[in-house]
Design an enzyme around this catalytic site. Structure first.
Site, PDB file in Angstrom:
ATOM      1  N   TYR A  51      18.048  -3.319  -5.341  1.00 50.12           N
ATOM      2  CA  TYR A  51      16.960  -4.208  -5.746  1.00 50.12           C
ATOM      3  C   TYR A  51      16.844  -5.346  -4.758  1.00 50.12           C
ATOM      4  O   TYR A  51      17.851  -5.962  -4.405  1.00 50.12           O
ATOM      5  CB  TYR A  51      17.219  -4.788  -7.144  1.00 50.12           C
ATOM      6  CG  TYR A  51      16.213  -4.263  -8.150  1.00 50.12           C
ATOM      7  CD1 TYR A  51      14.865  -4.599  -8.012  1.00 50.12           C
ATOM      8  CD2 TYR A  51      16.590  -3.430  -9.190  1.00 50.12           C
ATOM      9  CE1 TYR A  51      13.925  -4.100  -8.907  1.00 50.12           C
ATOM     10  CE2 TYR A  51      15.658  -2.932 -10.081  1.00 50.12           C
ATOM     11  CZ  TYR A  51      14.319  -3.264  -9.938  1.00 50.12           C
ATOM     12  OH  TYR A  51      13.398  -2.768 -10.806  1.00 50.12           O
ATOM     13  N   GLU A  53      13.838  -7.844  -4.732  1.00 49.47           N
ATOM     14  CA  GLU A  53      12.599  -8.591  -4.961  1.00 49.47           C
ATOM     15  C   GLU A  53      12.602  -9.852  -4.108  1.00 49.47           C
ATOM     16  O   GLU A  53      13.631 -10.492  -3.923  1.00 49.47           O
ATOM     17  CB  GLU A  53      12.474  -8.953  -6.450  1.00 49.47           C
ATOM     18  CG  GLU A  53      12.096  -7.746  -7.290  1.00 49.47           C
ATOM     19  CD  GLU A  53      12.064  -8.042  -8.787  1.00 49.47           C
ATOM     20  OE1 GLU A  53      12.467  -9.147  -9.191  1.00 49.47           O
ATOM     21  OE2 GLU A  53      11.627  -7.157  -9.545  1.00 49.47           O
ATOM     22  N   ASP A 200      -9.400  -1.439   6.306  1.00 52.23           N
ATOM     23  CA  ASP A 200      -8.447  -0.495   5.715  1.00 52.23           C
ATOM     24  C   ASP A 200      -8.316   0.652   6.716  1.00 52.23           C
ATOM     25  O   ASP A 200      -9.174   1.527   6.786  1.00 52.23           O
ATOM     26  CB  ASP A 200      -8.979   0.000   4.372  1.00 52.23           C
ATOM     27  CG  ASP A 200      -8.088   1.060   3.728  1.00 52.23           C
ATOM     28  OD1 ASP A 200      -7.144   1.537   4.403  1.00 52.23           O
ATOM     29  OD2 ASP A 200      -8.346   1.425   2.570  1.00 52.23           O
ATOM     30  N   THR A 226      -2.043   2.790   5.202  1.00 51.01           N
ATOM     31  CA  THR A 226      -0.937   3.631   4.752  1.00 51.01           C
ATOM     32  C   THR A 226      -0.013   3.791   5.958  1.00 51.01           C
ATOM     33  O   THR A 226      -0.368   3.427   7.082  1.00 51.01           O
ATOM     34  CB  THR A 226      -1.402   5.035   4.327  1.00 51.01           C
ATOM     35  OG1 THR A 226      -1.980   5.679   5.474  1.00 51.01           O
ATOM     36  CG2 THR A 226      -2.411   4.977   3.207  1.00 51.01           C
ATOM     37  N   LYS A 229      -0.243   8.742   7.245  1.00 49.51           N
ATOM     38  CA  LYS A 229      -1.329   9.602   7.728  1.00 49.51           C
ATOM     39  C   LYS A 229      -1.164   9.771   9.241  1.00 49.51           C
ATOM     40  O   LYS A 229      -0.143  10.283   9.658  1.00 49.51           O
ATOM     41  CB  LYS A 229      -2.670   9.058   7.253  1.00 49.51           C
ATOM     42  CG  LYS A 229      -2.741   9.028   5.706  1.00 49.51           C
ATOM     43  CD  LYS A 229      -4.051   8.531   5.139  1.00 49.51           C
ATOM     44  CE  LYS A 229      -3.997   8.474   3.617  1.00 49.51           C
ATOM     45  NZ  LYS A 229      -5.244   7.910   3.039  1.00 49.51           N
TER      46      LYS A 229
HETATM   47  C1  PLP Z   1      -5.447   7.355   1.800  1.00 49.55           C
HETATM   48  C2  PLP Z   1      -6.222   6.109   1.689  1.00 49.55           C
HETATM   49  C3  PLP Z   1      -5.836   5.075   0.831  1.00 49.55           C
HETATM   50  C4  PLP Z   1      -4.775   5.243  -0.249  1.00 49.55           C
HETATM   51  O1  PLP Z   1      -3.541   5.559   0.167  1.00 49.55           O
HETATM   52  P1  PLP Z   1      -2.458   6.084  -0.918  1.00 49.55           P
HETATM   53  O2  PLP Z   1      -1.174   5.929  -0.178  1.00 49.55           O
HETATM   54  O3  PLP Z   1      -2.849   7.477  -1.233  1.00 49.55           O
HETATM   55  O4  PLP Z   1      -2.536   5.190  -2.098  1.00 49.55           O
HETATM   56  C5  PLP Z   1      -6.540   3.882   0.865  1.00 49.55           C
HETATM   57  N1  PLP Z   1      -7.569   3.719   1.700  1.00 49.55           N
HETATM   58  C6  PLP Z   1      -8.001   4.702   2.519  1.00 49.55           C
HETATM   59  C7  PLP Z   1      -9.161   4.443   3.417  1.00 49.55           C
HETATM   60  C8  PLP Z   1      -7.352   5.932   2.530  1.00 49.55           C
HETATM   61  O5  PLP Z   1      -7.808   6.901   3.303  1.00 49.55           O
END
Ligand code: PLP
Length: 418
Positions: A51, A53, A200, A226, A229
């Site tokens: 843990y 936090e 994002d 993320t 990816k």
């Molecule tokens: C995949 C994705 C997310 C979410 O990611 P998770 O790890 O699946 O929660 C958020 N924004 C975009 C643009 C994405 O492609």
């Protein structure tokens, strides 16, 4: 995994079967990749027991001296990877996922009920950008922009909506958009109406880290991502922001939206950020783009339509509106031939989101296992063959055989057996 095999053969068998699937099938889901054995080892470590936090040096629990080292390495490496010259940023590596990163960023930037702009889900946006079924669309007030009939984001519409709605935040990012995002153009519009730009980069983070997609910095004040990816790390999230906004971001992550951070995943993120800073990683991202170009070109030669006519990044959207097959049936037919893709809505969609008229195809995973442009063209031909004769079992069998042979020649984890 000898302990697991003897302690729990049932779970071990399912994991072995999944490893076999990953080795034997061609993975073309644009959001997936194969993390390195080093990343997997960090994730499977005893750091999951701890843990922690709070932030390094300021924890709510004792015994954090070693996980502090790990989190500081992760933060330092991410900062080095994404910072641009002369523009200081801070990093929070604790979000459990991309969705968690976005939830925390929204909490840091807006009050409940505030308005934001985001790309429409059916035009390539993400659920967390204001879908009515997601918290982002329930707690805040989303207004959606779209792509034009050419498949590119309609920046005139973005400007008109920004002027009409005076949003607090403009979100720039997508899950199914094959073109370059113009962060500078979004910033110019945001400045006009006093909005903050939040990028994002969940899909394109690896390309950004390799310098093969323009950086969101210095144009965007807050950037979420993320880590699993194109960035090819463990499943997880990340938030970066201009230094003065980090206090709000950090408290929005914890205690705002999360409890204890996943220290084993943060260790794996640190390893992945280290990998992403290498020349080998940059060369890999180059090949991801080359493979996407080769595949897109071959699909167009075979008479298929791509949304926006092609791709600038790691993915493409096959527009099946004028083909006799739906996205759902295309996904099923290709799956039977050993090729994994996902159905996807396309701009001007006429079918339901469960059926759709498109499939999304991405090259990050196939490139990680070593496939190059020659194989990419071959894979495009297989996709075309199956989609033009989806009921023909002999075509599927021939493609399945070719896929198996190719996958054997390019193992995901050489030397591992299930
Ligand atoms: C995949 C994705 C997310 C979410 O990611 P998770 O790890 O699946 O929660 C958020 N924004 C975009 C643009 C994405 O492609």
């Amino acid at each position: 995994m000898s302990h697991l095999a003897s302690a729990d053969p049932e779970v071990a068998a399912a994991i072995a079967a999944e490893l076999r699937r990953q080795q034997d099938d061609l993975e073309l889901i644009a959001s997936e990749n194969y993390a390195s054995p080093a990343v997997l080892e960090a994730m499977g470590s005893p750091l999951t027991n701890k843990y922690a936090e709070g932030l390094p040096g300021r924890r709510y629990y004792g015994g954090c001296e070693h996980v502090d080292v790990v989190e500081n390495i992760a933060r330092k490496r991410a900062r080095r990877l994404f910072m641009v010259e002369g523009h200081d940023i801070g990093v929070n590596v604790q979000p459990h996922s991309g969705a968690q990163a976005n939830a925390a960023a929204f909490l840091a930037l807006m009050k409940p009920g505030d308005t934001f702009l985001g790309l429409d889900l059916s035009h390539g946006g993400h659920l967390t950008h204001g879908s009515p079924v997601n918290a982002s669309g329930k707690i805040w007030r989303p207004v959606h922009y779209h792509v034009g009939s050419d498949g590119f984001i309609d920046m005139d519409e973005v400007r008109d909506l920004a002027r009409a709605h005076a949003p607090k935040v403009i979100v720039v990012g997508a899950s199914a958009y094959p073109r370059t995002l113009d962060f500078a153009a979004f910033r110019a519009i945001a400045d006009e109406v006093g909005a903050v730009v939040m990028a994002d980069i969940a899909h394109i983070a690896g390309l950004v880290a390799a310098g093969l997609h323009p950086s969101p910095f210095p144009h965007c004040q807050v950037v979420t991502s993320t880590t699993h990816k194109t960035l090819r790390g463990p499943r997880g999230g990340l938030i970066m922001a201009e230094r003065p906004r980090m206090k709000a971001v950090n408290s929005a992550v914890f205690p705002g939206t999360q409890g204890g951070p996943l220290m084993h995943v943060i260790a794996a993120k640190a390893v992945a950020f280290g990998e992403a800073a290498t020349d080998g990683f940059r060369a890999y991202q180059r090949r991801v783009l080359d493979n996407a170009q080769a595949m897109a070109a071959r699909l167009v030669e075979r008479g298929f339509r791509l949304v926006s006519g092609g791709t600038d990044n790691h993915l493409m959207l096959l527009d099946l509106r004028e083909e006799p097959i739906s996205g759902k049936d295309a996904e099923t037919a290709l799956g039977l031939a050993g090729i994994t893709v996902n159905k996807n809505t396309v701009p001007g969609e006429t079918r339901s989101p469960m059926v759709t008229s498109g499939i999304r195809i991405g090259t990050p995973a196939m490139t990680t296992r070593g496939l190059g442009v020659e194989e990419a063209r071959q894979v495009a031909d297989w996709i075309a063959d199956v989609l033009r004769a989806p009921e023909d079992e002999s075509v599927r069998a021939r493609v399945r055989e070719g896929v198996t042979e190719l996958c054997r020649a390019f193992p995901v984890y050489p030397g591992w057996s299930a």
